[in-house]
Scaffold this active site. Structure first.
Site, PDB file in Angstrom:
ATOM      1  N   GLY A  48       0.867  -1.181   0.000  1.00 51.24           N
ATOM      2  CA  GLY A  48       0.000   0.000   0.000  1.00 51.24           C
ATOM      3  C   GLY A  48       0.895   1.219   0.000  1.00 51.24           C
ATOM      4  O   GLY A  48       1.875   1.259  -0.741  1.00 51.24           O
ATOM      5  N   GLU A  49       0.617   2.143   0.860  1.00 46.83           N
ATOM      6  CA  GLU A  49       1.456   3.335   0.966  1.00 46.83           C
ATOM      7  C   GLU A  49       1.929   3.444   2.418  1.00 46.83           C
ATOM      8  O   GLU A  49       1.111   3.663   3.313  1.00 46.83           O
ATOM      9  CB  GLU A  49       0.629   4.559   0.534  1.00 46.83           C
ATOM     10  CG  GLU A  49       1.429   5.818   0.378  1.00 46.83           C
ATOM     11  CD  GLU A  49       2.564   5.675  -0.629  1.00 46.83           C
ATOM     12  OE1 GLU A  49       2.347   5.106  -1.719  1.00 46.83           O
ATOM     13  OE2 GLU A  49       3.678   6.142  -0.320  1.00 46.83           O
ATOM     14  N   SER A  50       3.219   3.279   2.609  1.00 47.53           N
ATOM     15  CA  SER A  50       3.734   3.169   3.982  1.00 47.53           C
ATOM     16  C   SER A  50       3.465   4.433   4.816  1.00 47.53           C
ATOM     17  O   SER A  50       3.204   4.337   6.022  1.00 47.53           O
ATOM     18  CB  SER A  50       5.222   2.835   3.965  1.00 47.53           C
ATOM     19  OG  SER A  50       5.913   3.669   3.084  1.00 47.53           O
ATOM     20  N   CYS A  79       6.152  -5.399   0.597  1.00 45.75           N
ATOM     21  CA  CYS A  79       6.291  -4.066   0.015  1.00 45.75           C
ATOM     22  C   CYS A  79       6.138  -2.960   1.071  1.00 45.75           C
ATOM     23  O   CYS A  79       7.014  -2.822   1.917  1.00 45.75           O
ATOM     24  CB  CYS A  79       5.320  -3.925  -1.154  1.00 45.75           C
ATOM     25  SG  CYS A  79       5.901  -2.730  -2.348  1.00 45.75           S
ATOM     26  N   ARG A 106      12.960   3.486  -0.151  1.00 45.43           N
ATOM     27  CA  ARG A 106      11.628   3.468  -0.786  1.00 45.43           C
ATOM     28  C   ARG A 106      11.710   3.835  -2.259  1.00 45.43           C
ATOM     29  O   ARG A 106      12.543   4.641  -2.659  1.00 45.43           O
ATOM     30  CB  ARG A 106      10.701   4.481  -0.100  1.00 45.43           C
ATOM     31  CG  ARG A 106      10.340   4.114   1.308  1.00 45.43           C
ATOM     32  CD  ARG A 106       9.469   5.181   1.921  1.00 45.43           C
ATOM     33  NE  ARG A 106       8.157   5.231   1.312  1.00 45.43           N
ATOM     34  CZ  ARG A 106       7.403   6.330   1.255  1.00 45.43           C
ATOM     35  NH1 ARG A 106       7.845   7.465   1.720  1.00 45.43           N
ATOM     36  NH2 ARG A 106       6.215   6.281   0.685  1.00 45.43           N
ATOM     37  N   HIS A 172       5.136  -8.646  -4.329  1.00 41.33           N
ATOM     38  CA  HIS A 172       3.768  -8.975  -3.909  1.00 41.33           C
ATOM     39  C   HIS A 172       3.431 -10.452  -4.190  1.00 41.33           C
ATOM     40  O   HIS A 172       2.858 -10.751  -5.238  1.00 41.33           O
ATOM     41  CB  HIS A 172       2.767  -8.099  -4.671  1.00 41.33           C
ATOM     42  CG  HIS A 172       2.762  -6.678  -4.233  1.00 41.33           C
ATOM     43  ND1 HIS A 172       1.828  -6.173  -3.365  1.00 41.33           N
ATOM     44  CD2 HIS A 172       3.592  -5.667  -4.533  1.00 41.33           C
ATOM     45  CE1 HIS A 172       2.082  -4.892  -3.154  1.00 41.33           C
ATOM     46  NE2 HIS A 172       3.135  -4.558  -3.853  1.00 41.33           N
ATOM     47  N   GLU A 174       1.118 -12.158  -3.066  1.00 44.01           N
ATOM     48  CA  GLU A 174      -0.351 -12.354  -3.102  1.00 44.01           C
ATOM     49  C   GLU A 174      -0.918 -12.112  -4.499  1.00 44.01           C
ATOM     50  O   GLU A 174      -2.076 -12.426  -4.755  1.00 44.01           O
ATOM     51  CB  GLU A 174      -1.036 -11.454  -2.060  1.00 44.01           C
ATOM     52  CG  GLU A 174      -1.183  -9.981  -2.414  1.00 44.01           C
ATOM     53  CD  GLU A 174       0.121  -9.182  -2.314  1.00 44.01           C
ATOM     54  OE1 GLU A 174       1.187  -9.783  -2.050  1.00 44.01           O
ATOM     55  OE2 GLU A 174       0.072  -7.959  -2.511  1.00 44.01           O
TER      56      GLU A 174
END
Ligand code: GLN
Length: 191
Positions: A48-50, A79, A106, A172, A174
């Site tokens: 997502g967005e850390s 991630c 990042r 990822h 998943e």
């Protein structure tokens, strides 16, 4: 009794992880508060967005409970999940949770190839020879301490690593059909 694998569901692609966990016949729970976290035997922190993630973690008072959870129970971070678990990262206004002693950079693959799919090399006995890594604005692991074991490479880059109870990946798992990595997490770190 069957184990419950929580998925931190504040933001990002948590639903996909839950799908994979269900396919592997474990119970899963979306975690958005301390009550749910307490019911879990292990946790997944998705991509997502850390920055957004850590902002929400602090707002919801989840920082301390997550740090305590990760001192004894298993956590897999992918991630942004990896960035959140790291000891040190660049370009972030928040302190990460420091549950695994490695340093990340990042968005380190730059703008041109900020998302790509590439074969990665798993350094695990019995692992499939070929595994597809899906990298989406992925971070790079730039330094690991001696208690962290590299588990997969893309070229010279370490793309998966673990200490005794925390498993992290820059890609990822998943988003691929191959369930090997989630299964590895469940069998080696959880059961
Ligand atoms: N670039 C994102 C970050 O810095 C991570 C991207 C991802 O999780 N796919 O948080």
């Amino acid at each position: 009794m069957s184990k419950t694998i929580g998925v931190l569901a504040l933001q990002g692609d948590y639903a996909k992880h839950a799908e994979v966990i269900r396919k592997l016949k474990y119970d899963t729970l979306f975690v958005r508060d301390i009550t749910a976290l307490k019911k879990c035997d292990a946790l997944i922190i998705p991509g997502g967005e850390s920055t957004t993630f850590l902002n929400l973690i602090d707002k919801l008072g989840l920082r301390k409970p997550l740090m305590e959870f990760g001192r004894e129970k298993a956590i897999m971070g992918t991630c942004a999940g990896l960035i959140i678990l790291a000891a040190k990262t660049d370009g972030l206004n928040f302190e990460p949770l420091k549950l695994i002693d490695l340093e990340v950079s990042r968005n380190a693959y730059g703008r041109q190839i900020d998302s790509f799919v590439a074969d990665i090399e798993l350094k695990i006995n019995g692992a499939p020879a070929r595994f597809e890594g899906v990298f989406i604005r992925a971070p790079k692991i730039v330094k690991v301490s001696p208690d962290v074991q590299p588990l997969a490479y893309y070229g010279d880059d370490i793309v998966m690593a673990a200490n005794k109870n925390i498993l992290v990946a820059t890609f990822h798992p998943e988003l691929t059909e191959n369930l090997y990595i989630h299964n590895y997490f469940l069998t080696k770190f959880v059961s």
